[in-house]
Write a protein that holds these residues in place. Structure first.
Motif, PDB file in Angstrom:
ATOM      1  N   GLU A   1       0.911  -1.099  -0.053  1.00 30.27           N
ATOM      2  CA  GLU A   1       0.199  -0.137  -0.173  1.00 30.27           C
ATOM      3  C   GLU A   1       0.865   1.185  -0.143  1.00 30.27           C
ATOM      4  OE1 GLU A   1      -2.636  -0.357   3.531  1.00 30.27           O
ATOM      5  OE2 GLU A   1      -3.887  -1.622   2.366  1.00 30.27           O
ATOM      6  N   ASN A   2       1.875   1.086   0.721  1.00 26.01           N
ATOM      7  CA  ASN A   2       2.902   2.459   0.911  1.00 26.01           C
ATOM      8  C   ASN A   2       3.468   2.485  -0.677  1.00 26.01           C
ATOM      9  OD1 ASN A   2       2.145   2.987   3.390  1.00 26.01           O
ATOM     10  ND2 ASN A   2       4.104   1.680   4.349  1.00 26.01           N
ATOM     11  N   ASP A   3       4.001   1.448  -1.156  1.00 24.02           N
ATOM     12  CA  ASP A   3       4.258   1.578  -2.654  1.00 24.02           C
ATOM     13  C   ASP A   3       3.552   2.184  -3.587  1.00 24.02           C
ATOM     14  OD1 ASP A   3       6.944   0.671  -1.470  1.00 24.02           O
ATOM     15  OD2 ASP A   3       6.427  -1.400  -2.263  1.00 24.02           O
ATOM     16  N   LEU A   4       2.284   1.555  -3.501  1.00 25.22           N
ATOM     17  CA  LEU A   4       1.275   2.208  -4.475  1.00 25.22           C
ATOM     18  C   LEU A   4       0.832   3.674  -4.115  1.00 25.22           C
ATOM     19  CD1 LEU A   4      -1.473  -0.813  -4.285  1.00 25.22           C
ATOM     20  CD2 LEU A   4       0.073   0.083  -6.242  1.00 25.22           C
ATOM     21  N   ALA A   5       0.880   4.113  -2.733  1.00 20.81           N
ATOM     22  CA  ALA A   5       0.602   5.515  -2.450  1.00 20.81           C
ATOM     23  C   ALA A   5       1.848   6.357  -2.988  1.00 20.81           C
ATOM     24  CB  ALA A   5       0.502   5.445  -1.077  1.00 20.81           C
ATOM     25  N   LYS A   6       3.087   5.937  -3.030  1.00 23.66           N
ATOM     26  CA  LYS A   6       3.943   6.456  -3.484  1.00 23.66           C
ATOM     27  C   LYS A   6       4.049   6.577  -4.871  1.00 23.66           C
ATOM     28  CE  LYS A   6       9.262   6.595  -3.415  1.00 23.66           C
ATOM     29  NZ  LYS A   6      10.440   5.924  -3.089  1.00 23.66           N
ATOM     30  N   ALA A   7       3.755   5.723  -5.515  1.00 25.49           N
ATOM     31  CA  ALA A   7       3.688   5.638  -6.908  1.00 25.49           C
ATOM     32  C   ALA A   7       2.462   6.480  -7.402  1.00 25.49           C
ATOM     33  CB  ALA A   7       3.533   4.286  -7.680  1.00 25.49           C
ATOM     34  N   TYR A   8       1.507   6.679  -6.649  1.00 25.57           N
ATOM     35  CA  TYR A   8       0.281   7.603  -7.150  1.00 25.57           C
ATOM     36  C   TYR A   8       0.762   8.762  -6.966  1.00 25.57           C
ATOM     37  CZ  TYR A   8      -4.548   9.591  -6.745  1.00 25.57           C
ATOM     38  OH  TYR A   8      -5.438  10.432  -7.019  1.00 25.57           O
ATOM     39  N   ALA A   9       1.480   9.176  -5.753  1.00 22.17           N
ATOM     40  CA  ALA A   9       2.031  10.590  -5.550  1.00 22.17           C
ATOM     41  C   ALA A   9       2.768  11.042  -6.512  1.00 22.17           C
ATOM     42  CB  ALA A   9       2.696  10.654  -4.009  1.00 22.17           C
ATOM     43  N   GLU A  10       3.762  10.199  -7.004  1.00 19.32           N
ATOM     44  CA  GLU A  10       4.696  10.685  -7.970  1.00 19.32           C
ATOM     45  C   GLU A  10       3.943  10.893  -9.498  1.00 19.32           C
ATOM     46  OE1 GLU A  10       7.168   7.329  -7.996  1.00 19.32           O
ATOM     47  OE2 GLU A  10       8.622   7.987  -6.502  1.00 19.32           O
ATOM     48  N   THR A  11       3.175  10.152  -9.697  1.00 20.00           N
ATOM     49  CA  THR A  11       2.035  10.112 -10.938  1.00 20.00           C
ATOM     50  C   THR A  11       1.296  11.619 -10.784  1.00 20.00           C
ATOM     51  OG1 THR A  11       1.934   7.880 -11.099  1.00 20.00           O
ATOM     52  CG2 THR A  11       0.382   9.125 -12.330  1.00 20.00           C
ATOM     53  N   GLU A  12       0.863  11.706  -9.691  1.00 19.06           N
ATOM     54  CA  GLU A  12       0.039  13.052  -9.588  1.00 19.06           C
ATOM     55  C   GLU A  12       1.114  14.186  -9.562  1.00 19.06           C
ATOM     56  OE1 GLU A  12      -3.093  13.729  -9.084  1.00 19.06           O
ATOM     57  OE2 GLU A  12      -3.235  11.602  -9.635  1.00 19.06           O
ATOM     58  N   GLN A  13       2.257  14.122  -9.177  1.00 15.00           N
ATOM     59  CA  GLN A  13       3.304  15.122  -9.213  1.00 15.00           C
ATOM     60  C   GLN A  13       3.623  15.278 -10.634  1.00 15.00           C
ATOM     61  OE1 GLN A  13       6.466  14.551  -6.874  1.00 15.00           O
ATOM     62  NE2 GLN A  13       7.567  16.665  -7.152  1.00 15.00           N
ATOM     63  N   LEU A  14       3.836  14.347 -11.330  1.00 12.27           N
ATOM     64  CA  LEU A  14       4.087  14.742 -12.780  1.00 12.27           C
ATOM     65  C   LEU A  14       2.840  15.002 -13.675  1.00 12.27           C
ATOM     66  CD1 LEU A  14       6.020  13.571 -15.234  1.00 12.27           C
ATOM     67  CD2 LEU A  14       4.935  11.347 -15.202  1.00 12.27           C
ATOM     68  N   LEU A  15       1.674  14.595 -13.417  1.00 12.50           N
ATOM     69  CA  LEU A  15       0.670  15.135 -14.064  1.00 12.50           C
ATOM     70  C   LEU A  15       0.420  16.890 -13.739  1.00 12.50           C
ATOM     71  CD1 LEU A  15      -2.016  12.376 -13.898  1.00 12.50           C
ATOM     72  CD2 LEU A  15      -0.578  13.027 -15.840  1.00 12.50           C
ATOM     73  N   SER A  16       0.734  16.864 -12.657  1.00  6.71           N
ATOM     74  CA  SER A  16       0.560  18.457 -12.199  1.00  6.71           C
ATOM     75  C   SER A  16       1.769  19.139 -12.717  1.00  6.71           C
ATOM     76  CB  SER A  16       0.584  18.672 -10.717  1.00  6.71           C
ATOM     77  OG  SER A  16      -0.322  17.972  -9.999  1.00  6.71           O
ATOM     78  N   SER A  17       2.673  18.745 -13.014  1.00  5.53           N
ATOM     79  CA  SER A  17       4.059  19.412 -13.607  1.00  5.53           C
ATOM     80  C   SER A  17       3.539  19.633 -15.216  1.00  5.53           C
ATOM     81  CB  SER A  17       5.114  18.824 -13.416  1.00  5.53           C
ATOM     82  OG  SER A  17       5.275  17.691 -14.113  1.00  5.53           O
ATOM     83  N   LEU A  18       2.645  18.750 -15.844  1.00  6.98           N
ATOM     84  CA  LEU A  18       2.369  19.050 -17.154  1.00  6.98           C
ATOM     85  C   LEU A  18       1.929  20.383 -17.562  1.00  6.98           C
ATOM     86  CD1 LEU A  18       0.784  15.573 -18.145  1.00  6.98           C
ATOM     87  CD2 LEU A  18       3.191  16.350 -18.544  1.00  6.98           C
ATOM     88  N   SER A  19       2.621  20.969 -18.778  1.00  6.47           N
ATOM     89  CA  SER A  19       1.929  22.361 -18.972  1.00  6.47           C
ATOM     90  C   SER A  19       0.675  22.031 -19.946  1.00  6.47           C
ATOM     91  CB  SER A  19       3.196  23.107 -19.941  1.00  6.47           C
ATOM     92  OG  SER A  19       3.532  22.329 -21.139  1.00  6.47           O
ATOM     93  N   SER A  20       0.473  20.906 -20.352  1.00  2.35           N
ATOM     94  CA  SER A  20      -0.726  20.626 -21.194  1.00  2.35           C
ATOM     95  C   SER A  20      -1.782  20.112 -20.300  1.00  2.35           C
ATOM     96  CB  SER A  20      -0.222  19.489 -22.075  1.00  2.35           C
ATOM     97  OG  SER A  20       0.461  19.965 -23.173  1.00  2.35           O
ATOM     98  N   ILE A  21      -2.970  20.285 -20.693  1.00  8.37           N
ATOM     99  CA  ILE A  21      -4.097  19.917 -19.779  1.00  8.37           C
ATOM    100  C   ILE A  21      -4.154  18.299 -19.843  1.00  8.37           C
ATOM    101  CG2 ILE A  21      -5.267  21.893 -20.216  1.00  8.37           C
ATOM    102  CD1 ILE A  21      -7.438  20.741 -22.202  1.00  8.37           C
TER     103      ILE A  21
END
Length: 289
Positions: free
Chosen positions: A113-133
C-alpha cells in the motif's frame, strides 16, 4: 503475561519489536516514532485499544494496527476493523500460532500500500507538472483526473469537477465538436485530433485549443478516454503572421519580375538610341570635313 509471550515470539522472527504494557506508554512510543505496525490488546490496564486509536486519529497520527480481543468479543473486533484495523486475533487456545504469519502478512500488505501510495503521489506530481491539460474520464462519463494545467486554463478546481459528468462541466467551447470527437474515438478505438477549438477563458478572452482524444481500453474494451490539450493561440497568431509575410514576399518577387520585364525592353531601346546618336555624330563630322 500475554504481552511478554507475544513480544518474545515476534523477537524470535527477527523483527524489531518494542513492547509496552500500558496504553499511556503505547501512545507515547507511537507519537514519538510511529511504527510500521501496532499489535494492540483491546483491554489494557489503563485504557482500551479503541480509545488509543481514537486519540491517534484525533492527532492525525495514522498507524496500521492489528487488535487482539478475548473470546466472545467478536463484536468489538468488528468495531475495531471499522476504525481501521487490518485484522484481529481472538485470544483463544493456540492463538499464538497465527500471530507470526498474520503480522508478516499485514506488514507485506502495508508495504504494498505504501509503494502504491508513493507511485500514485509521483504520478500526480508528474501530471501536475505538465504544461498541457490532462483530463481523464471513466466509462461512466465522470471525470477521474483534472490536472493543474486544466485548472489554470479553465479556471475550475479539480475538487469542483472530480466524479462529475464531463459533459456538464461549465466550459464555454464547441461542445458538439468535442463530444462528436470523443464518440468517434471510442467507436473506432483510435486517437482523434482537434486543432482549432475556440473556447472562452474565465476572464472572458477567446482563445484557441489543440486537443487530442485518446481512448482507454481494458481487456480489449473501451473503459474511458483521455483528453490532452494546450492553448495554441500564440502559435496560430505566429502561423498567420508567417503566412502574411510569405504572401508579401511572393508579391515582392512578382513585382521584381515585372520590373525586370519592363526594364529589359526599355534598356534595349535606350542602347539603340545611343548607338544611332553616336552614328549620326560620326556622319556629321565626316560631312563637315
Amino acid at each position: 503475561t500475554t504481552a511478554r509471550l507475544v513480544c518474545h515470539q515476534l523477537l524470535d522472527t527477527g523483527l524489531i519489536v518494542d513492547c509496552v504494557s500500558t496504553g499511556k506508554d503505547a501512545f507515547v512510543r507511537i507519537q514519538k516514532r510511529p511504527p510500521d505496525l501496532v499489535l494492540i490488546d483491546y483491554k489494557l490496564p489503563d485504557i482500551t485499544g479503541e480509545q488509543i486509536i481514537e486519540i491517534l486519529h484525533q492527532k492525525n497520527i495514522k498507524v496500521p494496527f492489528i487488535v487482539m480481543t478475548g473470546r466472545g468479543d467478536e463484536k468489538i473486533a468488528v468495531k475495531m476493523m471499522k476504525l481501521g484495523a487490518y485484522d484481529y486475533i481472538i485470544k483463544e487456545d493456540g492463538f499464538h500460532k497465527v500471530i507470526e504469519p498474520m503480522v508478516k502478512q499485514v506488514l507485506t500488505r502495508v508495504q504494498i500500500e505504501n509503494d502504491l501510495a508513493k507511485a500514485y503521489a509521483e504520478t500526480e506530481q508528474l501530471l501536475s507538472s505538465l504544461s498541457s491539460i490532462f483530463i481523464s474520464v471513466g466509462i461512466d462519463g465522470r471525470i477521474k483526473r483534472w490536472n493543474l494545467a486544466a485548472e489554470n486554463l479553465f479556471g475550475i478546481k479539480s475538487s469542483e469537477v472530480l466524479e462529475k459528468p464531463f459533459n456538464e462541466i461549465n466550459i464555454v467551447w464547441d461542445w458538439q465538436t468535442i463530444l462528436n470527437s470523443i464518440s468517434r474515438s471510442q467507436t473506432n478505438s483510435a486517437t482523434t485530433r482537434l486543432n482549432d477549438i475556440r473556447y472562452t477563458r474565465a476572464d472572458g478572452k477567446e482563445r484557441i485549443l489543440g486537443i487530442t482524444v485518446n481512448p482507454l481500453t481494458e481487456n480489449g474494451k473501451v473503459s474511458g478516454y483521455l483528453l490532452f490539450g494546450a492553448d495554441i493561440t500564440e502559435r496560430k497568431h505566429l502561423e498567420s503572421q508567417l503566412a502574411q509575410a510569405q504572401k508579401l514576399e511572393s508579391i515582392g518577387q512578382l513585382a521584381a519580375g515585372i520590373a525586370h520585364e519592363i526594364n529589359t525592353p526599355i534598356q534595349y531601346v535606350g542602347d539603340n538610341l545611343r548607338f544611332l546618336s553616336d552614328s549620326f555624330d560620326k556622319i556629321n563630322n565626316w560631312r563637315n570635313n
